[in-house]
Design an enzyme around this catalytic site. Structure first.
Site, mmCIF file in Angstrom:
data_model
loop_
_atom_site.group_PDB
_atom_site.id
_atom_site.type_symbol
_atom_site.label_atom_id
_atom_site.label_comp_id
_atom_site.label_asym_id
_atom_site.label_seq_id
_atom_site.Cartn_x
_atom_site.Cartn_y
_atom_site.Cartn_z
ATOM 1 N N PHE A 1 0.817 -1.205 0.000
ATOM 2 C CA PHE A 1 0.000 0.000 0.000
ATOM 3 C C PHE A 1 0.866 1.278 0.000
ATOM 4 C CE2 PHE A 1 -2.824 -3.390 1.273
ATOM 5 C CZ PHE A 1 -3.941 -3.132 0.505
ATOM 6 N N SER A 2 0.650 2.181 0.953
ATOM 7 C CA SER A 2 1.243 3.518 0.872
ATOM 8 C C SER A 2 2.738 3.571 1.119
ATOM 9 C CB SER A 2 0.531 4.466 1.830
ATOM 10 O OG SER A 2 -0.767 4.756 1.365
ATOM 11 N N VAL A 3 3.347 2.470 1.497
ATOM 12 C CA VAL A 3 4.816 2.439 1.521
ATOM 13 C C VAL A 3 5.346 2.862 0.151
ATOM 14 C CG1 VAL A 3 6.831 0.911 1.704
ATOM 15 C CG2 VAL A 3 4.954 0.717 3.350
#
Length: 384
Positions: A69-71
């Site tokens: 995801f937002s990594v």
């Protein structure tokens, strides 16, 4: 809970980190995941454990990867910042200079800096889009080009949960002719030997863990949504599957480039990228960013009330910065990015550490007990 299968290696100095990781399974409900810690560029802990499927029939292995995801927002920013270094992108030039269709409806002053620091006022698309539209790059870019900002650009910030990657990625595409995923692969991941991807090749899908997230989309609240309520709903659910619900385990999702949301990789791959950043932007002869660009990239750009998260948040240029209620260890110079479910990539140049954590469970998002325990064990082992 009973002990989960675990594999990998860990320097005895970081036995507390191994214990904290094991306790994630026995005490904190972790179904499957992996961690990797590098100190001074050396891999000192590389552990994986649990299961890669909901039925718990397939054990996590060294080569298992998962949607983090937002990594991936930080990796998206790295690609853009490399183009800034080359003079192909300008942090403070109006975006419409490269993207003419974008320069309308109050977006004439929006810059790459606004996009990277979540100040563009474009966290959501107002017009209703059908489920699956997020897989089509042109469709999403065109919708954003038509969209009016939800607030005056530059005057506030709000986490661009899912639009961040399309905004930055479209400027990257127009400036270089390449996509975020292509440049990440060719210029960062492959030279470093880092197993991270935005747009997972179909030949690698067999390695992907099943992400344990309900397949049913949430129901839209009753009544007419408008103003901030509509903005917040659309941020996460327009098009309906943009956050991954109902799609995250499908091959179409894994193959697409959705840079804010569908990055895949291993904990070891994440840590490898951050090891270069912890060392000032280069490691083992591979240059990621110059020291000067990295210093600019990690300066605070946004701090305070977040229009989307409804709490304080703090951002540099694409990186999350530590804040009191969400620290990255004791040193304020640390930077990185969390992902949904608690996944995390970060580095601390003062302690000379780089860390990656991935999970296949949508656990607590803002205050996640699993990654908090891991962070405490890292710095406890370092004696900090």
């Amino acid at each position: 809970m009973s002990a989960a299968p675990m594999g990998g290696t860990c320097d005895p100095r970081f036995a507390a980190l191994r214990e904290a990781f094991a306790a994630n399974f026995t005490e904190r409900g972790e179904p499957g995941g992996a961690i990797a810690l590098m100190v001074d560029g050396r891999l000192v802990c590389d552990l994986w454990g649990g299961y890669r499927d909901a039925a718990r029939t397939r054990e996590w292995t060294r080569e298992t990867l998962v949607n983090f995801f937002s990594v991936g927002k930080a990796f998206t920013a790295l690609v853009a910042l490399r183009l800034v270094e080359r003079g192909l992108l300008d942090l403070d030039a109006p975006a419409h200079c490269l993207w003419p269709e974008f320069g309308c409806n109050g977006k004439e002053t929006i810059t790459l800096r606004h996009m990277l620091s979540h100040r563009a006022g474009l966290p959501a698309i107002r017009e209703d889009l059908p489920d699956g539209a997020m897989l089509g790059w042109s469709r999403m870019a065109e919708a954003l080009a038509r969209q009016a900002p939800w607030w005056e650009p530059g005057t506030a910030h709000g986490y661009h949960v899912n639009t961040f990657g399309y905004l930055v990625g479209e400027l990257v595409r127009r400036a270089s002719g390449g996509t975020i995923g292509e440049i990440l692969r060719d210029e960062i991941a492959a030279p470093l030997g880092a197993d991270v991807h935005i747009g997972l090749p179909s030949a690698e899908h067999y390695r992907a863990a099943e992400f344990l997230w309900p397949s049913v989309l949430p129901e839209r609240p009753p009544g007419v949504l408008d103003g901030d309520a509509l903005m917040k709903w659309n941020t996460y659910w327009n098009p309906p599957g943009i956050s991954g619900a109902g799609w995250v385990n499908r091959p179409e999702w894994r193959s697409a480039e959705i840079p804010s949301t569908n990055g895949h990789g291993t904990a070891r791959g994440i840590a490898r990228v951050y090891a270069a950043l912890a060392a000032g932007g280069a490691i083992d002869g591979v240059d990621i960013l110059s020291r000067e660009m990295l210093a600019a990239a990690t300066e605070e750009q946004s701090f305070g009330p977040d229009r989307i998260l409804e709490r304080e948040s703090r951002f540099a240029l694409g990186f999350q910065l530590p804040q009191a209620e969400r620290p990255l260890g004791p040193n304020p110079q640390a930077f990185g990015h969390f992902g949904a479910g608690g996944s995390l990539g970060f580095c601390d140049p003062v302690a000379r550490v780089a860390f990656g954590y991935v999970t296949n469970d949508m656990g607590p998002r803002w205050q996640n007990p699993r990654n908090k325990a891991l962070l405490a064990a890292i710095y406890g082992s370092l004696g900090v």
